[in-house]
Design an enzyme around this catalytic site. Structure first.
Site, mmCIF file in Angstrom:
data_model
loop_
_atom_site.group_PDB
_atom_site.id
_atom_site.type_symbol
_atom_site.label_atom_id
_atom_site.label_comp_id
_atom_site.label_asym_id
_atom_site.label_seq_id
_atom_site.Cartn_x
_atom_site.Cartn_y
_atom_site.Cartn_z
ATOM 1 N N TRP A 162 0.959 -1.370 0.091
ATOM 2 C CA TRP A 162 -0.085 0.264 -0.229
ATOM 3 C C TRP A 162 0.875 1.265 0.097
ATOM 4 C CZ3 TRP A 162 -0.706 4.227 2.987
ATOM 5 C CH2 TRP A 162 -1.951 5.109 2.847
ATOM 6 N N HIS A 163 1.991 1.343 0.730
ATOM 7 C CA HIS A 163 2.785 2.407 0.801
ATOM 8 C C HIS A 163 3.797 2.642 -0.514
ATOM 9 C CE1 HIS A 163 2.160 2.169 5.234
ATOM 10 N NE2 HIS A 163 2.421 3.209 5.009
#
Length: 197
Positions: A167-168
């Site tokens: 996600w990052h």
């Protein structure tokens, strides 16, 4: 999707928590102006006064890392980067929550003094709280973890943290970063238990 205050930096909300607020127009006199302006200003200060200058220092040191810098300089940059990322991310969240308040919408807080957490597991209960909840609720099967006991819980933590890394950023370094945090949770914390939140 078009509710702009929380699109970029969160907090992440489920439709059932946001849509009813958008459907019920409130009188302007109920607008929490002081709260909204205060939160927005706090976030702006975190971003412009702390995060951006710290980021300039961190970037300068990393750009010249092979130029004979001392270990103490790198140590200071590690601390500076930790402060920068917190002020940047929590600053954006504060601004989003403040703007939402001015539009008479309540968004949840996203940070709760994460750097004072006594363990990696507690850190992730306090850092980007809404992402941690979302990953916990949607990335793994609780019933399978309960059936498989501690091994299932450890597996779910690792899957969740690997997905959190993705996600990052869609990059192997972020996957490794998520994996290291997952290992920290399953090996450093004395017990793997479901989140309190």
């Amino acid at each position: 999707m078009l509710f702009f205050p929380h699109l970029i930096a969160g907090p992440i909300m489920r439709p059932r928590g946001l849509l009813p607020q958008l459907a019920l127009p409130l009188p302007v006199r109920n607008t929490p102006v002081t709260l909204g302006v205060t939160l927005f200003t706090l976030g702006l200060v975190k971003k412009l006064v702390f995060a951006d200058p710290l980021g300039a220092v961190v970037d300068a040191v990393y750009a010249t890392q092979n130029h004979g810098r001392r270990a103490s300089e790198y140590l200071m940059v590690i601390y500076a980067f930790s402060a920068q990322i917190y002020c940047d991310f929590s600053g954006y969240t504060d601004m989003a929550v403040g703007l939402a308040a001015l539009l008479r919408v309540r968004l949840p807080g996203n940070f709760d003094r994460p750097y004072t957490a006594p363990s990696p597991q507690e850190f992730w209960r306090r850092w980007h709280i809404t992402l941690s909840r979302w990953l916990r609720d949607y990335s793994t099967s609780r019933s399978a973890a309960n059936r498989d006991g501690v091994v299932g819980q450890m597996r779910n933590v690792m899957i969740t943290m690997l997905l959190g890394g993705l996600w990052h950023g869609a990059n192997w370094t972020f996957v490794v970063w998520g994996g290291l945090h997952g290992l920290g949770i399953v090996t450093i914390d004395s017990s793997i238990a479901p989140h309190r939140n």
